[in-house]
Write a protein that holds these residues in place. Sequence first.
Motif, PDB file in Angstrom:
ATOM      1  N   ILE A  89      64.501 -12.199  26.963  1.00  0.00           N
ATOM      2  CA  ILE A  89      64.716 -12.485  25.547  1.00  0.00           C
ATOM      3  C   ILE A  89      65.436 -11.271  24.965  1.00  0.00           C
ATOM      4  CG2 ILE A  89      63.660 -12.872  23.291  1.00  0.00           C
ATOM      5  CD1 ILE A  89      61.334 -14.234  24.772  1.00  0.00           C
ATOM      6  N   ALA A  90      66.572 -11.540  24.331  1.00  0.00           N
ATOM      7  CA  ALA A  90      67.337 -10.462  23.696  1.00  0.00           C
ATOM      8  C   ALA A  90      67.294 -10.652  22.191  1.00  0.00           C
ATOM      9  CB  ALA A  90      68.784 -10.478  24.181  1.00  0.00           C
ATOM     10  N   MET A  91      67.084  -9.562  21.489  1.00  0.00           N
ATOM     11  CA  MET A  91      67.127  -9.560  20.034  1.00  0.00           C
ATOM     12  C   MET A  91      68.500  -9.027  19.625  1.00  0.00           C
ATOM     13  SD  MET A  91      64.165 -10.743  19.435  1.00  0.00           S
ATOM     14  CE  MET A  91      64.099 -10.580  17.665  1.00  0.00           C
ATOM     15  N   VAL A  92      69.214  -9.815  18.861  1.00  0.00           N
ATOM     16  CA  VAL A  92      70.543  -9.431  18.386  1.00  0.00           C
ATOM     17  C   VAL A  92      70.459  -9.260  16.876  1.00  0.00           C
ATOM     18  CG1 VAL A  92      72.945 -10.161  18.153  1.00  0.00           C
ATOM     19  CG2 VAL A  92      71.689 -10.657  20.271  1.00  0.00           C
ATOM     20  N   GLN A 149      79.683 -12.127  13.847  1.00  0.00           N
ATOM     21  CA  GLN A 149      79.303 -11.139  14.854  1.00  0.00           C
ATOM     22  C   GLN A 149      78.311 -11.719  15.855  1.00  0.00           C
ATOM     23  OE1 GLN A 149      78.252  -7.976  11.982  1.00  0.00           O
ATOM     24  NE2 GLN A 149      79.511  -6.653  13.279  1.00  0.00           N
ATOM     25  N   ILE A 150      77.466 -12.653  15.428  1.00  0.00           N
ATOM     26  CA  ILE A 150      76.551 -13.294  16.375  1.00  0.00           C
ATOM     27  C   ILE A 150      77.357 -14.025  17.428  1.00  0.00           C
ATOM     28  CG2 ILE A 150      74.830 -15.118  16.693  1.00  0.00           C
ATOM     29  CD1 ILE A 150      73.676 -14.318  13.979  1.00  0.00           C
ATOM     30  N   ALA A 151      78.339 -14.776  16.986  1.00  0.00           N
ATOM     31  CA  ALA A 151      79.185 -15.497  17.941  1.00  0.00           C
ATOM     32  C   ALA A 151      79.877 -14.530  18.889  1.00  0.00           C
ATOM     33  CB  ALA A 151      80.215 -16.345  17.196  1.00  0.00           C
ATOM     34  N   GLU A 152      80.356 -13.424  18.346  1.00  0.00           N
ATOM     35  CA  GLU A 152      81.039 -12.427  19.173  1.00  0.00           C
ATOM     36  C   GLU A 152      80.101 -11.823  20.210  1.00  0.00           C
ATOM     37  OE1 GLU A 152      82.861  -8.011  18.487  1.00  0.00           O
ATOM     38  OE2 GLU A 152      83.292  -9.516  16.957  1.00  0.00           O
ATOM     39  N   VAL A 153      78.912 -11.440  19.778  1.00  0.00           N
ATOM     40  CA  VAL A 153      77.966 -10.797  20.695  1.00  0.00           C
ATOM     41  C   VAL A 153      77.456 -11.795  21.729  1.00  0.00           C
ATOM     42  CG1 VAL A 153      75.709  -9.662  20.883  1.00  0.00           C
ATOM     43  CG2 VAL A 153      77.277  -9.022  19.033  1.00  0.00           C
ATOM     44  N   VAL A 154      77.014 -12.967  21.268  1.00  0.00           N
ATOM     45  CA  VAL A 154      76.379 -13.918  22.190  1.00  0.00           C
ATOM     46  C   VAL A 154      77.396 -14.581  23.107  1.00  0.00           C
ATOM     47  CG1 VAL A 154      74.978 -16.009  22.408  1.00  0.00           C
ATOM     48  CG2 VAL A 154      74.396 -14.279  20.685  1.00  0.00           C
ATOM     49  N   THR A 155      78.400 -15.216  22.533  1.00  0.00           N
ATOM     50  CA  THR A 155      79.346 -15.938  23.391  1.00  0.00           C
ATOM     51  C   THR A 155      80.371 -15.017  24.031  1.00  0.00           C
ATOM     52  OG1 THR A 155      80.804 -16.487  21.542  1.00  0.00           O
ATOM     53  CG2 THR A 155      79.088 -18.077  22.080  1.00  0.00           C
ATOM     54  N   MET A 214      71.197  -8.187   7.054  1.00  0.00           N
ATOM     55  CA  MET A 214      71.086  -8.137   8.498  1.00  0.00           C
ATOM     56  C   MET A 214      70.657  -9.515   8.992  1.00  0.00           C
ATOM     57  SD  MET A 214      71.243  -6.071  11.248  1.00  0.00           S
ATOM     58  CE  MET A 214      71.480  -4.566  10.357  1.00  0.00           C
ATOM     59  N   ILE A 215      71.349 -10.025   9.992  1.00  0.00           N
ATOM     60  CA  ILE A 215      71.036 -11.316  10.600  1.00  0.00           C
ATOM     61  C   ILE A 215      70.439 -11.049  11.974  1.00  0.00           C
ATOM     62  CG2 ILE A 215      71.986 -13.485  11.451  1.00  0.00           C
ATOM     63  CD1 ILE A 215      74.225 -13.072   9.337  1.00  0.00           C
ATOM     64  N   THR A 216      69.328 -11.722  12.250  1.00  0.00           N
ATOM     65  CA  THR A 216      68.661 -11.573  13.546  1.00  0.00           C
ATOM     66  C   THR A 216      68.788 -12.867  14.321  1.00  0.00           C
ATOM     67  OG1 THR A 216      67.067 -10.006  12.640  1.00  0.00           O
ATOM     68  CG2 THR A 216      66.473 -11.081  14.708  1.00  0.00           C
ATOM     69  N   THR A 256      70.240 -19.809  21.676  1.00  0.00           N
ATOM     70  CA  THR A 256      70.158 -18.847  20.580  1.00  0.00           C
ATOM     71  C   THR A 256      69.479 -19.468  19.372  1.00  0.00           C
ATOM     72  OG1 THR A 256      72.197 -17.800  21.346  1.00  0.00           O
ATOM     73  CG2 THR A 256      71.520 -17.344  19.077  1.00  0.00           C
ATOM     74  N   HIS A 257      68.553 -18.701  18.804  1.00  0.00           N
ATOM     75  CA  HIS A 257      67.843 -19.093  17.580  1.00  0.00           C
ATOM     76  C   HIS A 257      68.154 -18.066  16.504  1.00  0.00           C
ATOM     77  CE1 HIS A 257      65.308 -22.098  19.621  1.00  0.00           C
ATOM     78  NE2 HIS A 257      65.422 -21.275  20.643  1.00  0.00           N
ATOM     79  N   ILE A 258      68.520 -18.538  15.316  1.00  0.00           N
ATOM     80  CA  ILE A 258      68.806 -17.652  14.189  1.00  0.00           C
ATOM     81  C   ILE A 258      67.541 -17.560  13.335  1.00  0.00           C
ATOM     82  CG2 ILE A 258      70.257 -17.240  12.162  1.00  0.00           C
ATOM     83  CD1 ILE A 258      71.799 -17.271  14.832  1.00  0.00           C
TER      84      ILE A 258
END
Length: 91
Positions: free
Chosen positions: A41-44, A51-57, A1-3, A71-73
């Motif tokens: 602040i959103a936690m993804v 998927q991070i790119a898809e959700v955020v951008t 899982m990536i946050t 965005t911070h990974i």
Amino acid sequence: MITAIVLIHADAARIPETAQALADLEGVTEVYSCAGDVDLIAMVRVRDHEQIAEVVTGHVNKTAGVLRTTTHIAFKSYSRAEVEAGFSIGE
């Protein structure tokens, strides 16, 4: 899982609606309104970097009321229990 932690500058007049719209997005697990340098602040949490790119951008940045994001990974998470266990000597 990536946050990913997404810091969001939002239209002040639309913060509640923007926060709810963000919370409804797949991959967004929490949204916090806050005081300070950012409005929300959103936690993804997703399975891979694509998927991070898809959700955020693809979704967060296009949500009505969102003006700008940073965005911070996260590399590793620490919880109180993990930290306390690290200092425990087997009591």
